[in-house]
Design a protein around this motif. Structure first.
Motif, short mmCIF file in Angstrom:
data_model
loop_
_atom_site.label_atom_id
_atom_site.label_comp_id
_atom_site.label_asym_id
_atom_site.label_seq_id
_atom_site.Cartn_x
_atom_site.Cartn_y
_atom_site.Cartn_z
N GLY A 14 0.82 -1.20 0.00
CA GLY A 14 0.00 0.00 0.00
C GLY A 14 0.85 1.25 0.00
O GLY A 14 2.06 1.21 -0.29
N ILE A 15 0.24 2.38 0.28
CA ILE A 15 0.99 3.64 0.34
C ILE A 15 0.64 4.39 1.63
O ILE A 15 -0.45 4.21 2.21
CB ILE A 15 0.72 4.54 -0.88
CG1 ILE A 15 -0.73 5.05 -0.87
CG2 ILE A 15 1.04 3.83 -2.17
CD1 ILE A 15 -0.97 6.13 -1.91
N LEU A 16 1.56 5.24 2.03
CA LEU A 16 1.39 6.10 3.21
C LEU A 16 1.60 7.55 2.81
O LEU A 16 2.43 7.86 1.94
CB LEU A 16 2.42 5.76 4.29
CG LEU A 16 2.23 4.54 5.18
CD1 LEU A 16 3.44 4.39 6.08
CD2 LEU A 16 0.97 4.67 6.01
N ARG A 17 0.88 8.44 3.51
CA ARG A 17 1.17 9.86 3.48
C ARG A 17 1.19 10.33 4.93
O ARG A 17 0.42 9.83 5.75
CB ARG A 17 0.14 10.63 2.66
CG ARG A 17 0.18 10.33 1.17
CD ARG A 17 1.47 10.84 0.53
NE ARG A 17 1.53 10.56 -0.90
CZ ARG A 17 2.14 9.49 -1.43
NH1 ARG A 17 2.69 8.57 -0.64
NH2 ARG A 17 2.17 9.31 -2.74
N TRP A 18 2.07 11.29 5.24
CA TRP A 18 2.18 11.68 6.62
C TRP A 18 2.54 13.15 6.76
O TRP A 18 3.10 13.77 5.86
CB TRP A 18 3.22 10.83 7.35
CG TRP A 18 4.60 10.93 6.77
CD1 TRP A 18 5.58 11.82 7.09
CD2 TRP A 18 5.16 10.07 5.76
NE1 TRP A 18 6.70 11.59 6.34
CE2 TRP A 18 6.49 10.52 5.52
CE3 TRP A 18 4.68 8.98 5.03
CZ2 TRP A 18 7.32 9.91 4.59
CZ3 TRP A 18 5.51 8.38 4.11
CH2 TRP A 18 6.81 8.84 3.89
N ASP A 19 2.20 13.67 7.92
CA ASP A 19 2.56 15.04 8.29
C ASP A 19 2.62 15.06 9.83
O ASP A 19 1.60 14.94 10.50
CB ASP A 19 1.52 16.03 7.79
CG ASP A 19 1.90 17.49 8.09
OD1 ASP A 19 2.71 17.70 9.01
OD2 ASP A 19 1.35 18.39 7.45
N PHE A 20 3.81 15.16 10.37
CA PHE A 20 3.99 15.10 11.81
C PHE A 20 3.96 16.49 12.47
O PHE A 20 3.98 16.57 13.71
CB PHE A 20 5.33 14.44 12.16
CG PHE A 20 5.52 13.09 11.55
CD1 PHE A 20 4.51 12.14 11.58
CD2 PHE A 20 6.71 12.77 10.94
CE1 PHE A 20 4.69 10.89 11.01
CE2 PHE A 20 6.91 11.52 10.36
CZ PHE A 20 5.89 10.59 10.41
N TYR A 21 3.92 17.56 11.67
CA TYR A 21 4.14 18.89 12.22
C TYR A 21 2.88 19.75 12.30
O TYR A 21 2.63 20.42 13.29
CB TYR A 21 5.19 19.64 11.39
CG TYR A 21 6.43 18.84 11.11
CD1 TYR A 21 7.12 18.21 12.15
CD2 TYR A 21 6.92 18.71 9.82
CE1 TYR A 21 8.26 17.47 11.89
CE2 TYR A 21 8.07 17.98 9.56
CZ TYR A 21 8.73 17.35 10.60
OH TYR A 21 9.85 16.62 10.35
N SER A 22 2.10 19.73 11.25
CA SER A 22 1.01 20.70 11.11
C SER A 22 -0.23 20.27 11.89
O SER A 22 -0.50 19.09 12.05
CB SER A 22 0.64 20.85 9.64
OG SER A 22 -0.50 21.68 9.49
#
Length: 793
Positions: free
Chosen positions: A485-493
């Motif tokens: 599968g695929i992942l997208r991430w954002d740890f900051y916003s």
């Protein structure tokens, strides 16, 4: 009475006169006794103090000498220790009752001519702090959330084996003080829930596990250490005084320690603050009266680090070992013995108790030398991790509590597209911070610093030192990669980019706490805003909260796009693997909340915040008595968001066929039989631990997948809702795993203690006459079947 209160408020200064001539301290103790005798009996039979403020601690002298009456093992250890101490000089006895500088967090003195080594003490309750090649276990509050005695024992055994492997004689844990009275208490996460029965089950099992590994366990902090604010004295003010009535002291705060003592605890740590206006480490009622007399404690009492506040007074009140240095003892204690301020019998008993615990754990025979290093010099590493990572992952999953799961959002079925948001998902989310947020020091407590990475433990002396951390992001990435599968991430916003094709969006937030500080809030705006922003566009938003205690969720929990929510606690180094095993259904969740999550902070009333005062003699009056956590919600008819004991499964269960029975031949007299001069054993009168009633019911898996249920038993003693809690936990059992359609009997054994109340007039545990209501169910509010146990004259 006002004059008496003011006079008593001066006692801490009077008792610390032991910094001067010892004979002056003797006068102080006599003065204290004169002041106290006028007030020590002023309590009603309901346990509520009749004073306008809560309790003055009555004097109990002399300090009882240990006698080895608990069992043959303690008797042999006591005799061996007594023979050894009889060969010591006063100076040698004083030398092993004080701390010395050394490699360990605490080091006792040694007696080389008698081959008595220095004993090594180390933190902490969830892993050896500050060392390499050791494991970071889940925190106490996470272990409690398993509601699983077997895992509690395995936890203690594994923890103890690591201390043993490092040559550490004394492990500073487990924790039931704080119990968790103050909702924002900074150290609640170290303990084992705000319910005394659940905390006691954990204290007993973990203590047994640690000591089965050959290490002395140290249940702490004795007693009433319920807040961090002003917990210690300063040159200009005294520590907070936790003032509590006699019944509450026994039924709530001492209760879980009884289980640890019952399992043979070799040491107990006394706490920093005052208790009923007398410092806990020089409180003769707590140490001499309750711990060593009522509860038959055979081991030694060690001060919290720099927690000793007097010399002669603390010795005579029952303190046996001052840490981490000489404190007010050393040469001064020798002088006090020579001039009669402290008897030679007392110092001999102090030394004997320390050595008795050493012999009780058989540490005199080939115990490993300390392998404690400051990591700044080249040394041969001692690896004690064994295969504990597997147990850590198992406990991590078992203590994860699913509190919302709409339309079978969980478990996942090989999702192809996952979005991961939030600072708690990875090891270091904030690139401008220099330290990872798996724990941190005493200073990392407030504001945006807590947003710097995933949380696996709290801060301070109870924190652990992980060899590595498997973050949620790492573990999820492994699973998604496996499924192509695929992942997208954002740890900051707090307002990340939408991906409208995502199968699910996981939002990770946390709530940190630490020793030395109490929490300032049960929520934070950044985290709540992040959840709401993601939920505004993602129709399958799953929120994961790693939390050092209660975390309110009403800002977003009812949002229709928040399909699932998990309280993932403080799971230790295998955090990500434990979590993904729940998310993907490898493990059917059985975690249950060890506290009550309210809808708003105000629902906790006076239990929310620590007592705050600028008074040089600050006080915290525990006027709620027995009614903390779910007992408070029951008493005031408040509806929680998630009640104590609550947690969801991926299947469902039915309860039926409850039955109750008195055990044939059980002693049901109102009070334990005192006519036969039955010796008190560690944990109290032996009759308290006798099973007097048995409750049974059938639990059946009515769902579609295999799973286990945590069946919980609550009782209402005669008088419940009047002078006693509406109901209180008195049993739990893990039933299963059960396949769909399978049923199994849940059996609960009730001891005399489980059914007793503390009678402040008789100063004993009492079985009331009348009907005991019994409920069994899935939480403190989800009660499925009920019955009665009736005791008559």
């Amino acid at each position: 009475m006002d004059f008496l209160k003011r006079a008593y408020g001066m006692l801490p200064d009077m008792l610390r006169s032991s910094r001067g001539p010892p004979e002056q301290t003797v006068l102080s103790i006599k003065t204290a006794a004169t002041l106290l005798c006028a007030t020590c009996s002023l309590q009603s039979s309901s346990g509520a103090s009749e004073l306008p403020y809560y309790g003055l601690s009555p004097p109990v002298y002399p300090s009882p000498v240990g006698n080895g009456s608990t069992n043959i093992r303690w008797a042999q250890a006591r005799n061996h220790a007594r023979d050894m101490v009889s060969q010591m000089t006063v100076e040698e006895k004083a030398n092993i009752t004080r701390g010395w500088p050394g490699a360990c967090v605490g080091n006792t003195g040694e007696v080389p001519r008698l081959s008595i080594p220095a004993l090594c003490f180390a933190d902490g309750p969830s892993g050896i702090r500050g060392q390499e090649f050791v494991s970071a276990f889940p925190a106490g509050i996470h272990v409690a959330a398993t509601f699983d005695r077997h895992l509690m024992y395995q936890y203690g055994r594994a923890l103890g084996s690591e201390f043993y492997g490092k040559g550490i004689n004394v492990a500073l844990g487990p924790v039931a003080g704080p119990l968790g009275r103050v909702v924002k208490g900074g150290r609640n996460w170290e303990g084992l829930s705000s319910d005394p029965y659940l905390a006691g089950a954990g204290m007993g099992a973990i203590t047994r596990g640690i000591q089965d590994a050959g290490v002395i366990a140290t249940p702490k902090h004795w007693l009433l250490n319920e807040q961090e604010y002003r917990r210690r004295w300063t040159p200009v003010s005294e520590a907070i005084s936790a003032n509590v009535d006699d019944r509450t002291l026994h039924e709530l705060y001492a209760f879980p320690f009884m289980d640890a003592l019952r399992e043979g605890a070799g040491a107990v740590m006394c706490s920093y603050q005052r208790a009923n206006h007398s410092y806990a480490c020089q409180n003769s009622k707590l140490l001499n009266g309750i711990l060593k007399t009522e509860l038959g404690f055979e081991g030694f009492v060690v001060s919290d680090w720099d927690g000793q506040t007097s010399g002669v007074a603390s010795a005579n009140a029952g303190l046996d070992l001052a840490m981490p240095n000489a404190g007010f003892w050393g040469d001064k204690l020798v002088e006090a013995v020579h001039n009669g301020s402290v008897s030679e019998e007392r110092i001999s008993d102090m030394a004997t108790r320390i050595l008795a615990s050493w012999y009780y754990l058989r540490q005199e025979n080939g115990y490993p030398p300390p392998a404690i290093y400051n990591n700044t010099e080249k040394h041969f590493p001692v690896d004690v991790q064994a295969d504990h990572a597997r147990l850590i992952e198992e406990i991590g999953a078992a203590g994860t509590v699913v509190v919302k799961n709409l339309d079978h959002a969980l478990p996942f079925e090989k999702p192809k597209f996952l979005c991961i948001y939030g600072y708690d998902a990875t090891l270091k989310a904030n690139p401008w911070q220099n330290r990872d947020r798996y724990g941190g020091g005493y200073e990392d407590n407030f504001g945006w610093i807590t947003l710097n990475g995933t949380l696996i433990t709290g801060g301070g002396s109870g924190g652990s030192s992980p060899p590595y951390v498997v973050s949620p992001f790492q573990a999820l990435q492994e699973r998604v990669a496996r499924d192509r599968g695929i992942l997208r991430w954002d740890f900051y916003s707090d307002n990340p980019t939408p991906y409208l094709n995502a199968d699910a969006c996981l939002v990770f937030v946390n709530a940190y706490a630490s020793e030395s500080f109490d929490r300032t809030s049960l929520t934070d705006e950044f985290s709540d805003r992040l959840v709401l922003n993601v939920a505004s566009w993602c129709t399958n938003t799953i929120v994961v909260v790693h939390s050092a205690g209660i975390r309110l969720v009403d800002e977003w929990i009812t949002h229709p796009n928040v399909t699932a929510a998990l309280f993932a606690g403080l799971p230790g180094q295998e955090s990500g693997h434990a979590l993904t095993s729940i998310l993907y259904g490898d493990v059917n969740p059985t975690g249950r909340l060890p506290y009550t999550v309210a809808k708003s902070e105000s629902d906790y009333g006076d239990l929310l915040n620590p007592s705050v005062s600028d008074d040089p003699f600050p006080e915290a009056n525990l006027t709620e008595g027995l009614s903390i956590d779910y007992r408070h919600f029951d008493l005031h008819n408040l509806t929680p968001r998630f009640e104590f004991g609550f947690g969801l499964s991926y299947t469902s269960f039915a309860y039926a066929d409850l039955s109750t029975a008195i055990v044939p031949g059980a002693n049901l007299a109102e009070f334990p039989d005192r006519r036969k001069n039955t010796p008190v054993v560690q944990g109290g009168h032996p009759a308290l631990w006798e099973v007097v009633a048995v409750v049974r019911c059938t639990v059946t898996n009515t769902g579609l997948v295999e799973g286990a249920e945590i069946a919980q038993l609550y009782i209402g003693v005669p008088g419940a809702g009047q002078d006693s809690p509406v109901r209180q936990l008195r049993g739990f059992v893990k039933v299963g795993p059960l396949v769909p359609g399978q049923g199994r009997e849940a059996v609960f054994e009730l001891t005399r203690r489980d059914l007793s109340v503390w009678d402040v007039v008789a100063q004993d545990w009492r079985l009331r006459r009348g009907a005991y209501e019994v409920w069994v169910g899935a939480s403190s509010r989800d009660l499925r079947v009920s019955g009665r146990v009736v005791l008559v004259d």
